[in-house]
Design a protein around this motif. Structure first.
Motif, PDB file in Angstrom:
ATOM      1  N   PRO A  42       0.794  -1.235   0.000  1.00 25.76           N
ATOM      2  CA  PRO A  42       0.000   0.000   0.000  1.00 25.76           C
ATOM      3  C   PRO A  42       0.827   1.286   0.000  1.00 25.76           C
ATOM      4  O   PRO A  42       0.441   2.263  -0.639  1.00 25.76           O
ATOM      5  CB  PRO A  42      -0.832  -0.116   1.279  1.00 25.76           C
ATOM      6  N   GLU A  43       1.953   1.284   0.678  1.00 29.12           N
ATOM      7  CA  GLU A  43       2.776   2.502   0.711  1.00 29.12           C
ATOM      8  C   GLU A  43       3.362   2.803  -0.672  1.00 29.12           C
ATOM      9  O   GLU A  43       3.382   3.956  -1.108  1.00 29.12           O
ATOM     10  CB  GLU A  43       3.896   2.353   1.755  1.00 29.12           C
ATOM     11  N   VAL A  44       3.821   1.776  -1.371  1.00 32.52           N
ATOM     12  CA  VAL A  44       4.362   1.967  -2.721  1.00 32.52           C
ATOM     13  C   VAL A  44       3.248   2.403  -3.664  1.00 32.52           C
ATOM     14  O   VAL A  44       3.440   3.290  -4.497  1.00 32.52           O
ATOM     15  CB  VAL A  44       5.056   0.678  -3.228  1.00 32.52           C
ATOM     16  N   GLN A  45       2.072   1.799  -3.522  1.00 29.26           N
ATOM     17  CA  GLN A  45       0.932   2.201  -4.355  1.00 29.26           C
ATOM     18  C   GLN A  45       0.606   3.673  -4.144  1.00 29.26           C
ATOM     19  O   GLN A  45       0.352   4.404  -5.104  1.00 29.26           O
ATOM     20  CB  GLN A  45      -0.290   1.342  -4.043  1.00 29.26           C
ATOM     21  N   LYS A  46       0.636   4.118  -2.909  1.00 26.02           N
ATOM     22  CA  LYS A  46       0.355   5.519  -2.597  1.00 26.02           C
ATOM     23  C   LYS A  46       1.381   6.425  -3.278  1.00 26.02           C
ATOM     24  O   LYS A  46       1.023   7.447  -3.872  1.00 26.02           O
ATOM     25  CB  LYS A  46       0.367   5.724  -1.080  1.00 26.02           C
ATOM     26  N   GLU A  47       2.648   6.047  -3.215  1.00 29.51           N
ATOM     27  CA  GLU A  47       3.699   6.829  -3.856  1.00 29.51           C
ATOM     28  C   GLU A  47       3.514   6.869  -5.375  1.00 29.51           C
ATOM     29  O   GLU A  47       3.698   7.916  -6.001  1.00 29.51           O
ATOM     30  CB  GLU A  47       5.069   6.240  -3.522  1.00 29.51           C
ATOM     31  N   MET A  48       3.145   5.728  -5.943  1.00 33.57           N
ATOM     32  CA  MET A  48       2.940   5.666  -7.389  1.00 33.57           C
ATOM     33  C   MET A  48       1.767   6.549  -7.804  1.00 33.57           C
ATOM     34  O   MET A  48       1.849   7.263  -8.805  1.00 33.57           O
ATOM     35  CB  MET A  48       2.718   4.221  -7.841  1.00 33.57           C
ATOM     36  N   HIS A  49       0.700   6.504  -7.051  1.00 36.86           N
ATOM     37  CA  HIS A  49      -0.458   7.328  -7.389  1.00 36.86           C
ATOM     38  C   HIS A  49      -0.118   8.815  -7.270  1.00 36.86           C
ATOM     39  O   HIS A  49      -0.578   9.618  -8.086  1.00 36.86           O
ATOM     40  CB  HIS A  49      -1.666   6.949  -6.528  1.00 36.86           C
ATOM     41  N   GLN A  50       0.708   9.186  -6.292  1.00 34.85           N
ATOM     42  CA  GLN A  50       1.156  10.567  -6.168  1.00 34.85           C
ATOM     43  C   GLN A  50       1.999  10.967  -7.382  1.00 34.85           C
ATOM     44  O   GLN A  50       1.866  12.063  -7.916  1.00 34.85           O
ATOM     45  CB  GLN A  50       1.984  10.766  -4.882  1.00 34.85           C
TER      46      GLN A  50
ATOM     47  N   LYS B 207       6.502  11.282 -18.326  1.00 38.43           N
ATOM     48  CA  LYS B 207       6.745  11.805 -16.977  1.00 38.43           C
ATOM     49  C   LYS B 207       6.395  10.800 -15.883  1.00 38.43           C
ATOM     50  O   LYS B 207       6.982  10.822 -14.807  1.00 38.43           O
ATOM     51  CB  LYS B 207       5.958  13.098 -16.754  1.00 38.43           C
ATOM     52  N   SER B 208       5.456   9.914 -16.155  1.00 40.18           N
ATOM     53  CA  SER B 208       5.065   8.927 -15.145  1.00 40.18           C
ATOM     54  C   SER B 208       5.982   7.714 -15.146  1.00 40.18           C
ATOM     55  O   SER B 208       5.894   6.867 -14.259  1.00 40.18           O
ATOM     56  CB  SER B 208       3.622   8.475 -15.387  1.00 40.18           C
TER      57      SER B 208
END
Length: 145
Positions: A26-34, A81-82
């Motif tokens: 979940p933490e990596v997913q949050k960073e990716m979404h940011q 950019k992503s």
């Protein structure tokens, strides 16, 4: 009914596991979404694309005006950019985790799209369009639970 849901869920897990796609924590997913959000905002600021064009493309895989270079540049910019694409080469891991679980030679086929286009936005858009078209097609062919 419950049994069908379980069977479909199990088949989906086998399908995903068979592709070696390991979901991020979940933490990596949050960073990716940011990171995706920052790329989206930056590209929208650079290209001033109408949001309706983005929604249309995300739902259909095509732009309302297929000659609109501003929207093409937006999608090329976003994929660059992503980190989904670098120099017209798709990042297989990110595409499979965040766009669609590409199978077979889908990524290689999409990377070849637009090679004849001299304009960077047109070439990048051709690749992105291929990815989205295949993603939308694959999604339609998967059973829903």
């Amino acid at each position: 009914m419950f049994r069908n849901v379980c069977v479909i869920s199990l088949l989906y897990l086998v399908f995903v596991a068979g592709q070696d796609i390991v979901p991020d924590d979940p933490e990596v997913q949050k960073e990716m979404h940011q990171m995706f959000y920052k790329a989206r905002v930056a590209c929208a600021d650079e290209n001033l694309v109408p949001y309706a064009n983005v929604l249309t493309f995300n739902n259909t895989g095509t732009l309302p005006d297929e000659k609109d270079k501003t929207s093409m540049c937006y999608f090329h910019c976003f994929f660059e950019k992503s980190g989904l694409m670098t120099d017209y080469k798709l990042n297989a891991d990110l595409v499979r985790k965040y766009v669609w679980p590409a199978t077979g030679d889908s990524l290689e086929v999409c990377e070849k799209e637009g090679k004849e286009d001299a304009n960077a936005c047109e070439r990048g858009y051709a690749i992105v369009k291929c990815v989205f078209t295949r993603s939308l097609t694959d999604a339609r062919n998967k059973p829903t639970v």
